[in-house]
Design a protein around this motif. Structure first.
Motif, PDB file in Angstrom:
ATOM      1  N   LEU A  90       0.755  -1.336  -0.061  1.00  0.00           N
ATOM      2  CA  LEU A  90       0.222  -0.094  -0.096  1.00  0.00           C
ATOM      3  C   LEU A  90       0.916   1.198  -0.133  1.00  0.00           C
ATOM      4  O   LEU A  90       0.696   2.331  -0.678  1.00  0.00           O
ATOM      5  CB  LEU A  90      -0.953   0.037   1.317  1.00  0.00           C
ATOM      6  CG  LEU A  90      -1.677   1.179   1.439  1.00  0.00           C
ATOM      7  CD1 LEU A  90      -3.017   1.478   0.546  1.00  0.00           C
ATOM      8  CD2 LEU A  90      -2.323   1.343   2.744  1.00  0.00           C
ATOM      9  N   TYR A  91       1.835   1.285   0.901  1.00  0.00           N
ATOM     10  CA  TYR A  91       2.724   2.585   0.817  1.00  0.00           C
ATOM     11  C   TYR A  91       3.717   2.590  -0.408  1.00  0.00           C
ATOM     12  O   TYR A  91       3.856   3.654  -0.752  1.00  0.00           O
ATOM     13  CB  TYR A  91       3.497   2.358   2.430  1.00  0.00           C
ATOM     14  CG  TYR A  91       2.643   2.599   3.408  1.00  0.00           C
ATOM     15  CD1 TYR A  91       2.158   4.061   3.734  1.00  0.00           C
ATOM     16  CD2 TYR A  91       2.467   1.786   4.300  1.00  0.00           C
ATOM     17  CE1 TYR A  91       1.291   4.239   4.934  1.00  0.00           C
ATOM     18  CE2 TYR A  91       1.575   1.935   5.553  1.00  0.00           C
ATOM     19  CZ  TYR A  91       1.123   3.233   5.623  1.00  0.00           C
ATOM     20  OH  TYR A  91       0.263   3.507   6.837  1.00  0.00           O
ATOM     21  N   GLU A  92       4.118   1.375  -0.929  1.00  0.00           N
ATOM     22  CA  GLU A  92       4.755   1.421  -2.102  1.00  0.00           C
ATOM     23  C   GLU A  92       4.120   2.121  -3.287  1.00  0.00           C
ATOM     24  O   GLU A  92       4.395   2.715  -4.032  1.00  0.00           O
ATOM     25  CB  GLU A  92       5.600   0.009  -2.258  1.00  0.00           C
ATOM     26  CG  GLU A  92       6.531  -0.411  -1.436  1.00  0.00           C
ATOM     27  CD  GLU A  92       6.852  -1.772  -1.736  1.00  0.00           C
ATOM     28  OE1 GLU A  92       6.084  -2.622  -2.427  1.00  0.00           O
ATOM     29  OE2 GLU A  92       7.977  -1.951  -1.417  1.00  0.00           O
ATOM     30  N   LYS A  93       2.906   1.689  -3.278  1.00  0.00           N
ATOM     31  CA  LYS A  93       1.949   2.092  -4.364  1.00  0.00           C
ATOM     32  C   LYS A  93       1.711   3.781  -4.253  1.00  0.00           C
ATOM     33  O   LYS A  93       1.853   4.424  -5.364  1.00  0.00           O
ATOM     34  CB  LYS A  93       0.426   1.515  -4.066  1.00  0.00           C
ATOM     35  CG  LYS A  93      -0.475   2.012  -5.313  1.00  0.00           C
ATOM     36  CD  LYS A  93      -1.646   1.449  -5.294  1.00  0.00           C
ATOM     37  CE  LYS A  93      -2.727   1.933  -6.157  1.00  0.00           C
ATOM     38  NZ  LYS A  93      -4.022   1.289  -6.015  1.00  0.00           N
ATOM     39  N   GLN A  94       1.897   4.103  -2.984  1.00  0.00           N
ATOM     40  CA  GLN A  94       1.610   5.582  -2.817  1.00  0.00           C
ATOM     41  C   GLN A  94       2.624   6.368  -3.066  1.00  0.00           C
ATOM     42  O   GLN A  94       2.646   7.590  -3.696  1.00  0.00           O
ATOM     43  CB  GLN A  94       1.137   5.844  -1.143  1.00  0.00           C
ATOM     44  CG  GLN A  94      -0.364   5.606  -0.833  1.00  0.00           C
ATOM     45  CD  GLN A  94      -0.605   5.766   0.542  1.00  0.00           C
ATOM     46  OE1 GLN A  94       0.322   6.008   1.323  1.00  0.00           O
ATOM     47  NE2 GLN A  94      -1.874   5.539   0.720  1.00  0.00           N
ATOM     48  N   ALA A  95       3.753   5.649  -2.806  1.00  0.00           N
ATOM     49  CA  ALA A  95       5.131   6.372  -3.126  1.00  0.00           C
ATOM     50  C   ALA A  95       5.489   6.447  -4.787  1.00  0.00           C
ATOM     51  O   ALA A  95       6.062   7.374  -5.068  1.00  0.00           O
ATOM     52  CB  ALA A  95       6.498   5.613  -2.459  1.00  0.00           C
ATOM     53  N   ARG A  96       5.233   5.413  -5.490  1.00  0.00           N
ATOM     54  CA  ARG A  96       5.155   5.415  -6.735  1.00  0.00           C
ATOM     55  C   ARG A  96       4.221   6.511  -7.267  1.00  0.00           C
ATOM     56  O   ARG A  96       4.628   7.134  -8.375  1.00  0.00           O
ATOM     57  CB  ARG A  96       4.741   4.147  -7.372  1.00  0.00           C
ATOM     58  CG  ARG A  96       5.885   2.987  -7.465  1.00  0.00           C
ATOM     59  CD  ARG A  96       5.710   1.822  -8.223  1.00  0.00           C
ATOM     60  NE  ARG A  96       4.342   1.032  -7.735  1.00  0.00           N
ATOM     61  CZ  ARG A  96       4.214   0.062  -6.940  1.00  0.00           C
ATOM     62  NH1 ARG A  96       5.408  -0.339  -6.423  1.00  0.00           N
ATOM     63  NH2 ARG A  96       3.081  -0.374  -6.514  1.00  0.00           N
ATOM     64  N   GLU A  97       3.178   6.596  -7.114  1.00  0.00           N
ATOM     65  CA  GLU A  97       2.188   7.709  -7.439  1.00  0.00           C
ATOM     66  C   GLU A  97       2.711   9.085  -7.058  1.00  0.00           C
ATOM     67  O   GLU A  97       2.910   9.958  -8.042  1.00  0.00           O
ATOM     68  CB  GLU A  97       0.908   7.648  -6.926  1.00  0.00           C
ATOM     69  CG  GLU A  97       0.035   6.315  -7.287  1.00  0.00           C
ATOM     70  CD  GLU A  97      -1.247   6.174  -6.512  1.00  0.00           C
ATOM     71  OE1 GLU A  97      -1.577   7.049  -5.674  1.00  0.00           O
ATOM     72  OE2 GLU A  97      -2.042   5.283  -6.888  1.00  0.00           O
ATOM     73  N   ASN A  98       3.304   9.223  -5.975  1.00  0.00           N
ATOM     74  CA  ASN A  98       3.982  10.679  -5.538  1.00  0.00           C
ATOM     75  C   ASN A  98       5.134  10.761  -6.674  1.00  0.00           C
ATOM     76  O   ASN A  98       5.502  11.835  -6.988  1.00  0.00           O
ATOM     77  CB  ASN A  98       4.453  10.519  -4.225  1.00  0.00           C
ATOM     78  CG  ASN A  98       3.054  10.851  -3.430  1.00  0.00           C
ATOM     79  OD1 ASN A  98       2.022  11.161  -3.811  1.00  0.00           O
ATOM     80  ND2 ASN A  98       3.326  10.606  -2.125  1.00  0.00           N
ATOM     81  N   LEU A  99       5.936   9.595  -6.772  1.00  0.00           N
ATOM     82  CA  LEU A  99       7.213   9.825  -7.719  1.00  0.00           C
ATOM     83  C   LEU A  99       6.729  10.159  -8.932  1.00  0.00           C
ATOM     84  O   LEU A  99       7.571  11.070  -9.846  1.00  0.00           O
ATOM     85  CB  LEU A  99       7.929   8.559  -7.748  1.00  0.00           C
ATOM     86  CG  LEU A  99       9.241   8.478  -8.537  1.00  0.00           C
ATOM     87  CD1 LEU A  99      10.207   9.757  -7.841  1.00  0.00           C
ATOM     88  CD2 LEU A  99       9.922   7.189  -8.391  1.00  0.00           C
ATOM     89  N   LYS A 100       5.632   9.720  -9.407  1.00  0.00           N
ATOM     90  CA  LYS A 100       5.068  10.000 -10.760  1.00  0.00           C
ATOM     91  C   LYS A 100       4.778  11.401 -10.849  1.00  0.00           C
ATOM     92  O   LYS A 100       4.937  12.096 -12.001  1.00  0.00           O
ATOM     93  CB  LYS A 100       4.046   9.001 -11.231  1.00  0.00           C
ATOM     94  CG  LYS A 100       3.524   9.318 -12.558  1.00  0.00           C
ATOM     95  CD  LYS A 100       2.395   8.140 -12.688  1.00  0.00           C
ATOM     96  CE  LYS A 100       1.515   8.567 -14.313  1.00  0.00           C
ATOM     97  NZ  LYS A 100       0.522   7.621 -14.363  1.00  0.00           N
ATOM     98  N   GLN A 101       4.128  11.905 -10.025  1.00  0.00           N
ATOM     99  CA  GLN A 101       3.699  13.293  -9.866  1.00  0.00           C
ATOM    100  C   GLN A 101       4.952  14.229  -9.813  1.00  0.00           C
ATOM    101  O   GLN A 101       4.767  15.183 -10.518  1.00  0.00           O
ATOM    102  CB  GLN A 101       2.722  13.669  -8.812  1.00  0.00           C
ATOM    103  CG  GLN A 101       2.193  14.917  -8.237  1.00  0.00           C
ATOM    104  CD  GLN A 101       1.468  15.069  -7.337  1.00  0.00           C
ATOM    105  OE1 GLN A 101       1.377  14.220  -6.425  1.00  0.00           O
ATOM    106  NE2 GLN A 101       0.965  16.174  -7.085  1.00  0.00           N
ATOM    107  N   ALA A 102       5.870  13.802  -9.255  1.00  0.00           N
ATOM    108  CA  ALA A 102       7.085  14.842  -8.871  1.00  0.00           C
ATOM    109  C   ALA A 102       7.916  14.780 -10.232  1.00  0.00           C
ATOM    110  O   ALA A 102       8.625  15.739 -10.692  1.00  0.00           O
ATOM    111  CB  ALA A 102       7.768  14.271  -7.763  1.00  0.00           C
ATOM    112  N   SER A 103       7.636  13.841 -11.169  1.00  0.00           N
ATOM    113  CA  SER A 103       8.658  13.808 -12.292  1.00  0.00           C
ATOM    114  C   SER A 103       7.874  14.373 -13.376  1.00  0.00           C
ATOM    115  O   SER A 103       8.365  14.385 -14.567  1.00  0.00           O
ATOM    116  CB  SER A 103       9.022  12.428 -12.641  1.00  0.00           C
ATOM    117  OG  SER A 103       8.013  11.455 -12.906  1.00  0.00           O
ATOM    118  N   GLY A 104       6.811  14.763 -13.387  1.00  0.00           N
ATOM    119  CA  GLY A 104       6.015  15.537 -14.147  1.00  0.00           C
ATOM    120  C   GLY A 104       4.717  14.661 -14.550  1.00  0.00           C
ATOM    121  O   GLY A 104       3.976  15.548 -15.215  1.00  0.00           O
TER     122      GLY A 104
END
Length: 104
Positions: free
Chosen positions: A26-40
Motif C-alpha cells: 500500500l505504501y509502495e503504491k502511494q510512493a510510486r504515485e507521488n514519484l510519478k507526480q514529482a517527475s511531471g
C-alpha cells in the motif's frame, strides 16, 4: 485492524514490524504515485505546460518514504525496521521462527 494489532503492548519490535510489513504494498503504491507526480506525471497536463517541462518544479504534497513510514507505523526506528524486515523476508525459516518467538 493494524492499529488494533499495534496497540497491544505485549508485541515485541519484530512482531510489530511483521504486522506493519503486511501493508508495504500500500505504501509502495502511494510512493510510486507521488514519484510519478514529482517527475511531471502526465506530460499533457496543465501543470506540465505551465512549468514548460522544467524539472523539480512540481511540488509533491504527500511525499512518502516507504521504510520510514512503515517504521513510524510499527513504532521503531528506520534502521531497526529495515533490519527486521530483512530477517522477515529472508529464506531462513529457522532464523525467522527464533526471532519471532524471542528465543535467545
Amino acid at each position: 485492524m493494524l492499529d488494533i494489532q499495534l496497540g497491544r503492548r505485549s508485541l515485541s519490535p519484530i512482531q510489530r514490524i511483521a504486522a506493519a510489513e503486511k501493508y508495504r504494498s500500500l505504501y509502495e503504491k502511494q510512493a510510486r504515485e507521488n514519484l510519478k507526480q514529482a517527475s511531471g506525471g502526465d506530460r499533457r497536463s496543465e501543470k506540465f505546460e505551465q512549468n514548460q517541462g522544467l524539472p523539480n518544479l512540481v511540488k509533491v504534497e504527500n511525499s512518502i518514504e516507504t521504510t520510514k513510514k512503515l517504521a513510524q507505523v510499527a513504532g521503531v526506528g528506520k534502521e531497526t525496521y529495515r533490519m527486521g524486515a530483512k530477517v522477515l523476508n529472508s529464506n531462513n525459516e529457522k532464523l525467522k521462527n527464533e526471532v519471532l518467538s524471542g528465543a535467545p
